[in-house]
Design a protein around this motif. Structure first.
Motif, PDB file in Angstrom:
ATOM      1  N   SER A  39       0.813  -1.221   0.000  1.00 36.15           N
ATOM      2  CA  SER A  39       0.000   0.000   0.000  1.00 36.15           C
ATOM      3  C   SER A  39       0.846   1.271   0.000  1.00 36.15           C
ATOM      4  O   SER A  39       1.759   1.439   0.808  1.00 36.15           O
ATOM      5  CB  SER A  39      -0.910   0.014   1.233  1.00 36.15           C
ATOM      6  N   PRO A  40       0.527   2.219  -0.892  1.00 35.13           N
ATOM      7  CA  PRO A  40       1.237   3.508  -0.926  1.00 35.13           C
ATOM      8  C   PRO A  40       1.037   4.319   0.359  1.00 35.13           C
ATOM      9  O   PRO A  40       1.844   5.200   0.659  1.00 35.13           O
ATOM     10  CB  PRO A  40       0.601   4.221  -2.135  1.00 35.13           C
ATOM     11  N   LYS A  41      -0.010   4.007   1.108  1.00 35.57           N
ATOM     12  CA  LYS A  41      -0.297   4.744   2.341  1.00 35.57           C
ATOM     13  C   LYS A  41       0.540   4.263   3.525  1.00 35.57           C
ATOM     14  O   LYS A  41       0.592   4.929   4.555  1.00 35.57           O
ATOM     15  CB  LYS A  41      -1.777   4.620   2.699  1.00 35.57           C
ATOM     16  N   TYR A  42       1.189   3.102   3.380  1.00 34.68           N
ATOM     17  CA  TYR A  42       1.915   2.535   4.517  1.00 34.68           C
ATOM     18  C   TYR A  42       3.391   2.324   4.158  1.00 34.68           C
ATOM     19  O   TYR A  42       4.144   3.267   4.075  1.00 34.68           O
ATOM     20  CB  TYR A  42       1.218   1.246   4.983  1.00 34.68           C
ATOM     21  N   PHE A  43       3.814   1.111   3.905  1.00 30.89           N
ATOM     22  CA  PHE A  43       5.224   0.878   3.599  1.00 30.89           C
ATOM     23  C   PHE A  43       5.608   1.435   2.227  1.00 30.89           C
ATOM     24  O   PHE A  43       6.760   1.746   1.968  1.00 30.89           O
ATOM     25  CB  PHE A  43       5.538  -0.617   3.669  1.00 30.89           C
ATOM     26  N   ASN A  44       4.616   1.513   1.360  1.00 26.36           N
ATOM     27  CA  ASN A  44       4.809   2.119   0.038  1.00 26.36           C
ATOM     28  C   ASN A  44       5.820   1.368  -0.827  1.00 26.36           C
ATOM     29  O   ASN A  44       6.819   1.916  -1.272  1.00 26.36           O
ATOM     30  CB  ASN A  44       5.220   3.593   0.171  1.00 26.36           C
ATOM     31  N   PHE A  45       5.526   0.100  -1.067  1.00 20.62           N
ATOM     32  CA  PHE A  45       6.321  -0.701  -2.000  1.00 20.62           C
ATOM     33  C   PHE A  45       5.356  -1.235  -3.061  1.00 20.62           C
ATOM     34  O   PHE A  45       5.022  -2.413  -3.088  1.00 20.62           O
ATOM     35  CB  PHE A  45       7.013  -1.848  -1.257  1.00 20.62           C
ATOM     36  N   PRO A  46       4.877  -0.365  -3.945  1.00 22.32           N
ATOM     37  CA  PRO A  46       3.831  -0.741  -4.911  1.00 22.32           C
ATOM     38  C   PRO A  46       4.342  -1.571  -6.081  1.00 22.32           C
ATOM     39  O   PRO A  46       4.086  -1.267  -7.242  1.00 22.32           O
ATOM     40  CB  PRO A  46       3.304   0.622  -5.382  1.00 22.32           C
ATOM     41  N   LEU A  47       5.085  -2.623  -5.773  1.00 25.23           N
ATOM     42  CA  LEU A  47       5.657  -3.490  -6.807  1.00 25.23           C
ATOM     43  C   LEU A  47       5.263  -4.938  -6.517  1.00 25.23           C
ATOM     44  O   LEU A  47       6.051  -5.727  -5.992  1.00 25.23           O
ATOM     45  CB  LEU A  47       7.179  -3.336  -6.838  1.00 25.23           C
TER      46      LEU A  47
END
Length: 363
Positions: free
Chosen positions: A33-41
């Motif tokens: 999630s972009p809102k948390y750890f932000n690893f959108p892969l």
């Protein structure tokens, strides 16, 4: 009053399985999630899981010799493992990608997997179109429609990814039954990971190279070794927990545990991710779908009991394993119920599904 230690141990294993299965899904959502750890892969995350699980399976089989390898010919690998791996990694890829667009609660609510699996099984000729099963599938479908209509943050792209992943998982389950049973090959969770994880890794490399690698800039991505290690360890622990559950429970218990896990996961997701909102229509739709799932499970368990001897044979054990899998996050284990599992569960992909049923997924 004396306490049955074996019974307590069984319930403890079930609790561990439910917690790990739910935890892997929530952890994956948090990482992506972009809102948390932000690893959108999602493809990269799935490849990390496949690489780690394949390495551990290799060490257990070839180095520490904890599990004996099966006799695998090139012809069996090419005609069975390769196509099953393709659909398996596709289900994980699309399922994890869905977390970027829709909530965990909504992903768990629409119990589409049993419907998709039943449709694929009928098309491939491994199951017959029965009136009672068809009515159950229609009931589940109505529940899915109602739940989707009541979703506040409904996202078309995320739903398409989720449904595509579900049908890829359904095809994998049907192929496992058709191809592996035809060859007479039976794999346990560790040997399953040993053969399928490396192959899945290679399949994922192509879309990763085309879709994610060009836009990757290491300096802009949060790379935290301990986060990814703990995430992969959770996926591994989920696979091992299934070992413990399989030997101590039956198909009915596993299916009930799958339904309970779904409810727990939905409740936890609203706590971990406050932006997730459950509406009244969501609950009504899930309740309708759940009624169809319960009846479907009952009919399938009834069929299993009618067709199997009373002893806990190897075929019965395989039925239990498949019962633990339709559950999905990019992880290799998944139940028939979850085993129905939802997209994204990393559970054993090469375990032959003797019976299909509904309910969950993780990795």
């Amino acid at each position: 009053m004396a306490i049955d230690k074996q019974l307590v141990l069984t319930y403890l294993y079930l609790l561990i399985y439910i917690l790990l299965s739910s935890g892997v899904i929530l952890y994956n959502k948090w990482v992506l999630s972009p809102k948390y750890f932000n690893f959108p892969l999602p493809i990269t995350l799935t490849m990390i899981h496949m690489g780690f699980l394949g390495l551990v399976a290799f060490l257990l089989i070839r180095v520490f010799k904890v599990v004996k390898p099966v006799k695998m010919t090139f012809e069996i690998y090419l005609t069975c493992v390769v196509p099953i791996s393709a659909f398996f990694c596709s289900s994980l890829w699309f399922g994890n990608t869905a977390y970027l667009f829709i909530s965990v609660a909504f992903i768990q609510m629409p119990l589409v997997l049993p419907v998709a699996t039943f449709v694929m099984a009928v098309i491939c000729g491994t199951d017959k179109l029965k009136c009672d099963i068809l009515l159950n599938m229609l009931l589940v479908s109505v529940g899915v429609v109602v739940s989707s209509y009541g979703e506040i943050h409904f996202n078309v792209v995320g739903t398409i990814y989720q449904v595509t992943g579900i049908f890829a998982e359904a095809l994998r389950l049907v192929l496992t039954q058709v191809l592996l049973q035809k060859k007479g090959l039976t794999l346990n969770p560790i040997t399953s990971l040993y053969y399928i994880a490396p192959c899945s890794f290679l399949f994922l490399f192509i879309p990763w190279y085309l879709l994610e690698m060009p836009g990757m800039e290491i300096s802009q991505i949060q790379l935290n070794f301990w986060i990814f290690l703990s995430n992969a360890l959770c996926a591994l622990a989920l696979n091992f927990s299934i070992f413990l559950v399989i030997g101590r429970t039956g198909a009915v218990t596993i299916r009930v545990a799958g339904v309970l896990k779904d409810w727990i996961l939905i409740a936890l997701s609203t706590v971990v991710f406050p932006e997730s909102t459950i509406t009244q229509l969501n609950i009504i739709g899930y309740g309708i779908a759940l009624c169809g799932v319960v009846m479907y499970n009952y009919l399938k368990v009834k069929d299993v009991r009618a067709s199997q001897p009373p002893s806990d044979s190897d075929s019965d054990r395989n039925a239990k394993l498949q019962d633990l899998k339709m559950e999905k996050s990019s992880d290799l284990y998944v139940r028939d119920d979850t085993i129905n599992k939802k997209i994204g569960d990393e559970e054993a992909p090469l375990l032959p599904p003797s019976r299909f049923s509904p309910s969950s997924r993780s990795a």
